[in-house]
Write an enzyme that holds these catalytic residues in place. Structure first.
Site, PDB file in Angstrom:
ATOM      1  N   CYS A 257       9.671  28.786 -23.424  1.00  0.00           N
ATOM      2  CA  CYS A 257       9.042  28.227 -22.224  1.00  0.00           C
ATOM      3  C   CYS A 257       7.552  28.446 -22.370  1.00  0.00           C
ATOM      4  CB  CYS A 257       9.576  28.899 -20.969  1.00  0.00           C
ATOM      5  SG  CYS A 257       8.740  28.362 -19.467  1.00  0.00           S
TER       6      CYS A 257
ATOM      7  N   CYS B 189       5.872  21.369 -17.740  1.00  0.00           N
ATOM      8  CA  CYS B 189       6.704  22.054 -18.739  1.00  0.00           C
ATOM      9  C   CYS B 189       5.827  22.265 -19.963  1.00  0.00           C
ATOM     10  CB  CYS B 189       7.929  21.210 -19.084  1.00  0.00           C
ATOM     11  SG  CYS B 189       8.886  21.860 -20.481  1.00  0.00           S
TER      12      CYS B 189
END
Length: 327
Positions: free
Chosen positions: A77, A228
């Site tokens: 992430c 993201c």
């Protein structure tokens, strides 16, 4: 059970950091997944896109594990890594660190502010693979670079890559961005389907001007998010592959939650991406949670980082103005 949480965000992509280095919680993976489902539920007084568990590492300064709001674990992430980078660097009084992730150890470091008074960190996004088996994407070919996937769309060209999270990226115009194509397509590939057995992140990329792009991502396990990090990195790389931007040049990446900066590097066909952006703290809190029922909790001892919110609001307004001027 009492748990200390630190709410943070990277480009509006928000998380809770739970420190398992200092606080010896000894969670099982089942408990980590259940905590993510419970604490990230936006129908409660908390809510987030996921939880970043920070653990001791035998090979790096710290280890990061990422659990999405649905309880699934992500291999990486990028936005979360920036938040963990800040947390670990400040914890140990360092400007550089190495963070262990599921697939690889990654370098992180403090950078000059991306925008005034915005704590900014550069994190490495790698490894990058174009092999469809690494997503996986079940097609009778090894790679897919700027090609149509007939089962998804007759009008959009996709590039598939793992960074190491699986992504498909397509370059779109404003009409396509404003349509419901991304919603229906993303829901399809993240439900039962013959192409992506494990689901996939779906990014629509709109070029704004040379060196500036807008990225909107439907994130696997989460849905549409403000941003993201791995998707913005993957999208930057794709714009270089199709000739919109250049490698070894900063690419300003705008998103619904603000903006970041990317730089694509290539060495003998091996790619890595620098992802540079904020790691902003929102609040600290103590969560009292029932061990027998992790859906039952109360929150107290909250400390809000008001100044950080005010500074980030200015960055977000700046990004919104730029997008409106160039879309």
């Amino acid at each position: 059970m009492q748990i200390e949480v630190l709410k943070c965000h990277g480009s509006g992509n928000d998380f809770f950091i739970i420190d398992e280095m200092t606080d010896k919680y000894s969670f099982t993976d089942e408990v980590r997944a259940q905590l993510a489902i419970s604490l990230c539920n936006r129908n409660t007084e908390l809510g987030a896109d996921g939880i970043l568990f920070v653990l001791n590492s035998e090979s790096a300064d710290a280890r990061m594990r990422v659990f999405n709001a649905d309880g699934s674990e992500a291999s990486m992430c990028g936005n979360g890594l920036r938040c963990v980078a800040r947390y670990v660097c400040e914890k140990f009084g360092k400007n550089q660190a190495v963070i262990e992730t599921m697939k690889v150890n990654l370098s992180v470091e403090k950078e000059d502010d991306l925008f005034p008074n915005i704590p900014t960190y550069k994190v490495e996004i790698s490894p990058v693979s174009f092999q469809l088996r690494d997503l996986p994407l079940q097609l009778p070919q090894e790679t897919l670079i700027n090609e149509i996937i007939p089962a998804l769309s007759k009008d959009l060209n996709f590039t598939a890559l793992a960074v190491p999270n699986p992504h498909i990226v397509t370059i779109v115009d404003s009409k396509q961005l404003d349509s419901d194509i991304q919603t229906s397509l993303s829901e399809y590939v993240n439900g039962p389907n013959p192409l992506f057995p494990d689901g996939v992140n779906v990014s629509f990329v709109q070029p704004l001007s040379k060196g500036h792009i807008f990225v909107r991502t439907y994130e696997r396990g989460v849905g549409f998010t403000n941003a993201c990090g791995t998707a913005m990195s993957a999208s930057s790389l794709v714009t270089c592959l199709v000739g919109l931007n250049g490698k070894e040049e900063f690419i300003e990446v705008y998103n619904p939650g603000g903006k970041v900066r990317c730089n694509v590097h290539e060495n003998d066909g091996i790619y890595k991406i620098d992802l540079i952006g904020n790691g902003t703290y929102v609040y600290k809190a103590v969560v009292q949670i029932e061990e027998s029922n992790l859906t039952q909790f109360t929150v107290d001892q909250t400390h809000v980082f008001t100044d950080e919110a005010e500074h980030y609001a200015k960055l977000k307004a700046h990004a919104k103005d730029f997008i409106l001027q160039h879309q």
